[in-house]
Design a protein around this motif. Structure first.
Motif, PDB file in Angstrom:
ATOM      1  N   ALA A  93      30.826  70.777  18.595  1.00  0.00           N
ATOM      2  CA  ALA A  93      31.417  69.757  19.473  1.00  0.00           C
ATOM      3  C   ALA A  93      32.228  68.737  18.679  1.00  0.00           C
ATOM      4  CB  ALA A  93      30.321  69.060  20.276  1.00  0.00           C
ATOM      5  N   SER A  94      31.877  68.565  17.430  1.00  0.00           N
ATOM      6  CA  SER A  94      32.620  67.593  16.626  1.00  0.00           C
ATOM      7  C   SER A  94      34.047  68.064  16.365  1.00  0.00           C
ATOM      8  CB  SER A  94      31.889  67.313  15.321  1.00  0.00           C
ATOM      9  OG  SER A  94      32.021  68.407  14.448  1.00  0.00           O
ATOM     10  N   TYR A  95      34.273  69.359  16.535  1.00  0.00           N
ATOM     11  CA  TYR A  95      35.639  69.883  16.404  1.00  0.00           C
ATOM     12  C   TYR A  95      36.392  69.785  17.732  1.00  0.00           C
ATOM     13  CZ  TYR A  95      34.698  71.927  11.827  1.00  0.00           C
ATOM     14  OH  TYR A  95      34.405  72.119  10.494  1.00  0.00           O
ATOM     15  N   LEU A  96      35.667  69.569  18.798  1.00  0.00           N
ATOM     16  CA  LEU A  96      36.279  69.462  20.124  1.00  0.00           C
ATOM     17  C   LEU A  96      35.919  68.103  20.702  1.00  0.00           C
ATOM     18  CD1 LEU A  96      35.182  72.999  21.221  1.00  0.00           C
ATOM     19  CD2 LEU A  96      37.550  72.313  21.016  1.00  0.00           C
ATOM     20  N   PRO A  97      36.622  67.076  20.285  1.00  0.00           N
ATOM     21  CA  PRO A  97      36.213  65.705  20.574  1.00  0.00           C
ATOM     22  C   PRO A  97      36.042  65.391  22.057  1.00  0.00           C
ATOM     23  CG  PRO A  97      38.057  65.759  19.054  1.00  0.00           C
ATOM     24  CD  PRO A  97      37.885  67.154  19.552  1.00  0.00           C
ATOM     25  N   GLN A  98      36.677  66.146  22.906  1.00  0.00           N
ATOM     26  CA  GLN A  98      36.586  65.809  24.326  1.00  0.00           C
ATOM     27  C   GLN A  98      35.475  66.577  25.037  1.00  0.00           C
ATOM     28  OE1 GLN A  98      40.750  66.551  25.343  1.00  0.00           O
ATOM     29  NE2 GLN A  98      40.961  64.357  25.689  1.00  0.00           N
ATOM     30  N   ARG A  99      34.797  67.439  24.315  1.00  0.00           N
ATOM     31  CA  ARG A  99      33.733  68.234  24.921  1.00  0.00           C
ATOM     32  C   ARG A  99      32.383  67.820  24.361  1.00  0.00           C
ATOM     33  NH1 ARG A  99      35.851  70.796  29.382  1.00  0.00           N
ATOM     34  NH2 ARG A  99      37.805  71.789  28.858  1.00  0.00           N
ATOM     35  N   THR A 100      31.366  67.915  25.206  1.00  0.00           N
ATOM     36  CA  THR A 100      30.026  67.578  24.731  1.00  0.00           C
ATOM     37  C   THR A 100      29.345  68.835  24.229  1.00  0.00           C
ATOM     38  OG1 THR A 100      28.925  68.007  26.834  1.00  0.00           O
ATOM     39  CG2 THR A 100      29.899  65.830  26.523  1.00  0.00           C
ATOM     40  N   ASP A 101      28.345  68.632  23.402  1.00  0.00           N
ATOM     41  CA  ASP A 101      27.611  69.790  22.890  1.00  0.00           C
ATOM     42  C   ASP A 101      26.961  70.567  24.030  1.00  0.00           C
ATOM     43  OD1 ASP A 101      25.878  67.753  23.451  1.00  0.00           O
ATOM     44  OD2 ASP A 101      24.702  67.919  21.626  1.00  0.00           O
ATOM     45  N   ASN A 102      26.477  69.832  25.006  1.00  0.00           N
ATOM     46  CA  ASN A 102      25.847  70.464  26.161  1.00  0.00           C
ATOM     47  C   ASN A 102      26.843  71.337  26.915  1.00  0.00           C
ATOM     48  OD1 ASN A 102      23.330  70.707  27.427  1.00  0.00           O
ATOM     49  ND2 ASN A 102      23.943  69.361  29.092  1.00  0.00           N
ATOM     50  N   ASP A 103      28.012  70.822  27.072  1.00  0.00           N
ATOM     51  CA  ASP A 103      29.080  71.544  27.762  1.00  0.00           C
ATOM     52  C   ASP A 103      29.416  72.841  27.032  1.00  0.00           C
ATOM     53  OD1 ASP A 103      30.079  70.849  30.175  1.00  0.00           O
ATOM     54  OD2 ASP A 103      31.955  70.014  29.425  1.00  0.00           O
ATOM     55  N   ILE A 104      29.575  72.703  25.740  1.00  0.00           N
ATOM     56  CA  ILE A 104      29.931  73.854  24.917  1.00  0.00           C
ATOM     57  C   ILE A 104      28.808  74.886  24.940  1.00  0.00           C
ATOM     58  CG2 ILE A 104      30.387  74.602  22.552  1.00  0.00           C
ATOM     59  CD1 ILE A 104      31.813  71.873  22.178  1.00  0.00           C
ATOM     60  N   LYS A 105      27.602  74.370  24.845  1.00  0.00           N
ATOM     61  CA  LYS A 105      26.437  75.259  24.876  1.00  0.00           C
ATOM     62  C   LYS A 105      26.389  76.027  26.195  1.00  0.00           C
ATOM     63  CE  LYS A 105      22.557  73.114  25.196  1.00  0.00           C
ATOM     64  NZ  LYS A 105      21.512  72.174  24.778  1.00  0.00           N
ATOM     65  N   ASN A 106      26.570  75.308  27.283  1.00  0.00           N
ATOM     66  CA  ASN A 106      26.567  75.943  28.594  1.00  0.00           C
ATOM     67  C   ASN A 106      27.691  76.968  28.712  1.00  0.00           C
ATOM     68  OD1 ASN A 106      24.332  74.756  29.787  1.00  0.00           O
ATOM     69  ND2 ASN A 106      25.487  72.972  30.461  1.00  0.00           N
ATOM     70  N   PHE A 107      28.844  76.569  28.251  1.00  0.00           N
ATOM     71  CA  PHE A 107      29.998  77.453  28.335  1.00  0.00           C
ATOM     72  C   PHE A 107      29.750  78.732  27.529  1.00  0.00           C
ATOM     73  CE2 PHE A 107      34.422  78.649  27.030  1.00  0.00           C
ATOM     74  CZ  PHE A 107      34.851  79.032  28.289  1.00  0.00           C
ATOM     75  N   TRP A 108      29.152  78.545  26.380  1.00  0.00           N
ATOM     76  CA  TRP A 108      28.840  79.700  25.539  1.00  0.00           C
ATOM     77  C   TRP A 108      27.842  80.611  26.245  1.00  0.00           C
ATOM     78  CZ3 TRP A 108      30.376  82.251  21.295  1.00  0.00           C
ATOM     79  CH2 TRP A 108      29.491  83.178  20.738  1.00  0.00           C
ATOM     80  N   ASN A 109      26.781  80.025  26.744  1.00  0.00           N
ATOM     81  CA  ASN A 109      25.722  80.829  27.348  1.00  0.00           C
ATOM     82  C   ASN A 109      26.155  81.508  28.636  1.00  0.00           C
ATOM     83  OD1 ASN A 109      23.777  80.347  25.370  1.00  0.00           O
ATOM     84  ND2 ASN A 109      23.134  78.431  26.320  1.00  0.00           N
ATOM     85  N   THR A 110      27.017  80.843  29.389  1.00  0.00           N
ATOM     86  CA  THR A 110      27.379  81.410  30.680  1.00  0.00           C
ATOM     87  C   THR A 110      28.630  82.279  30.632  1.00  0.00           C
ATOM     88  OG1 THR A 110      28.574  79.398  31.259  1.00  0.00           O
ATOM     89  CG2 THR A 110      26.317  79.568  32.014  1.00  0.00           C
ATOM     90  N   HIS A 111      29.567  81.918  29.781  1.00  0.00           N
ATOM     91  CA  HIS A 111      30.830  82.660  29.770  1.00  0.00           C
ATOM     92  C   HIS A 111      31.026  83.511  28.509  1.00  0.00           C
ATOM     93  CE1 HIS A 111      31.734  79.427  32.680  1.00  0.00           C
ATOM     94  NE2 HIS A 111      32.415  80.382  33.276  1.00  0.00           N
ATOM     95  N   LEU A 112      31.019  82.825  27.385  1.00  0.00           N
ATOM     96  CA  LEU A 112      31.473  83.480  26.160  1.00  0.00           C
ATOM     97  C   LEU A 112      30.534  84.591  25.703  1.00  0.00           C
ATOM     98  CD1 LEU A 112      32.881  80.442  24.188  1.00  0.00           C
ATOM     99  CD2 LEU A 112      34.074  82.106  25.601  1.00  0.00           C
ATOM    100  N   LYS A 114      28.792  86.578  27.487  1.00  0.00           N
ATOM    101  CA  LYS A 114      29.080  87.770  28.290  1.00  0.00           C
ATOM    102  C   LYS A 114      30.416  88.369  27.902  1.00  0.00           C
ATOM    103  CE  LYS A 114      26.615  85.810  32.150  1.00  0.00           C
ATOM    104  NZ  LYS A 114      26.827  85.016  33.367  1.00  0.00           N
ATOM    105  N   LYS A 115      31.373  87.482  27.740  1.00  0.00           N
ATOM    106  CA  LYS A 115      32.713  87.930  27.407  1.00  0.00           C
ATOM    107  C   LYS A 115      32.707  88.732  26.105  1.00  0.00           C
ATOM    108  CE  LYS A 115      37.335  85.993  27.837  1.00  0.00           C
ATOM    109  NZ  LYS A 115      38.126  84.759  27.928  1.00  0.00           N
TER     110      LYS A 115
END
Length: 311
Positions: A93-112, A114-115
């Motif tokens: 998340a520190s590389y993506l200043p506008q995203r939270t770690d929780n957001d990234i984690k969720n995105f990873w678990n739900t989308h990436l 599987k992708k």
DNA sequence: AATCGCATCAACCGCATCAAT
DNA sequence: CATTGATGCGGTTGATGCGAT
């Protein structure tokens, strides 16, 4: 050790936050700045535990948060960073200043996840396996090293963008460097004070509209993220990172910068000269929001290639 | 229209780490 | 040095929404 969970207290409210609670929390932080979460429930009268307040602020109410769909670039960054750093979401998340770690984690678990699984099932079955084994084989110390380098750069960059550069590393203790997303030092309250207008507009917005929590808070976040303040600091940061690359001698003199990091990471010393080229490539790509053609170039390099020199 | 299953994401929980005493 | 409390982090859960049947 053996400390009872803070949320076990009777009368502590759990579950989704109401707009009213959000307003109370935002108003309080607007006035006092984030930090000292222990006192937040007491001082605000919120029937929430301090942890819950902090989480609500960092993951949802904090100015500058970008919500909604992840861009292709963000997606690729997450995939690469995950391969590089593992499930260190805060670091990613520190590389993506506008995203939270929780957001990234969720995105990873739900989308990436599987992708990647899908693409793995395609022609290059073992590519990802290789990537995973590489990432696993890569020493934990190296991951931390890279993350800490970036964290330090972020903190430095953050400090430079403030008025008082003398407060960069108080007492030169790296672990106490405020996370770029979770500023806690008193002199940073100005940052939050400067977003007063946004918060005020949020309050107005909430008052005007019906109490539909989700849309209201989203509109707030959009409003805040599109505001000049949050975006500006991000842009400044990105640009300064390029400058910082040279400042930290990342390109031509990485070994020297590594030795600095070795001092920072007590006890974790190991020569790292081979990492110079691939990591430089990765870093350049990660920081390079401005030149997508370069990103494409890097994306064409497999993880194996880009990390080949690591081992 | 009802219900079932799946996807998403905000929030919680437990542990780790750090700082203060 | 040990203890304690505050905070941060990552894994997990549960509520909700939505599409399929």
């Amino acid at each position: 050790m053996g400390r009872p969970p803070c949320c076990d207290k009777i009368g502590i409210k759990k579950g989704p936050w109401t707009p009213e609670e959000d307003i109370i929390l935002v108003s309080y932080i607007q006035e006092h700045g984030p930090g000292n979460w222990r006192s937040v429930p007491t001082n605000t009268g919120l029937m929430r535990c301090s942890k819950s307040c902090r989480l609500r602020w960092t993951n949802y109410l904090r100015p500058g948060i970008k919500r909604g769909n992840f861009t292709d670039h963000e997606e690729k960054m997450i995939i690469h960073l995950q391969a590089l750093l593992g499930n260190r979401w805060a670091a990613i998340a520190s590389y993506l200043p506008q995203r939270t770690d929780n957001d990234i984690k969720n995105f990873w678990n739900t989308h990436l996840k599987k992708k990647l699984k899908k693409s793995k099932n395609g022609s290059d079955d073992d590519n990802d396996e290789k990537g995973n084994s590489i990432s696993q084989a890569k020493g934990q110390w190296e991951r931390r090293l890279q993350t800490d380098i970036h964290m330090a750069k972020q903190a430095l960059c953050e400090a430079l963008s403030l008025d008082k550069p003398t407060q960069i590393f108080p007492e030169t203790k790296l672990p106490s460097i405020p996370h770029p997303h979770h500023p806690t030092t008193p002199n940073q309250t100005s940052l939050y004070a400067s977003s007063t207008q946004n918060i005020a507009r949020l309050l107005e917005n909430w008052n005007k509209k019906s109490p539909n929590t989700k849309t209201e808070t989203n509109s707030f976040s959009n409003m805040v993220s599109s505001s000049s303040e949050g975006t500006q600091s991000t842009i400044t940061c990105t640009r300064q990172d390029h400058a910082l690359d040279s400042l930290w001698s990342f390109n031509s003199d990485r070994s020297q910068s590594v030795s600095v990091e070795e001092n920072i990471n007590l006890g974790e010393s190991k020569p790292n000269h081979e990492t110079q080229v691939p990591l430089m490539l990765l870093e350049n790509w990660l920081f390079d929001d401005v030149a997508p053609q370069c990103n494409g170039d890097l994306m064409n390099i497999s993880l194996e290639e880009s990390t080949a020199g690591l081992f």
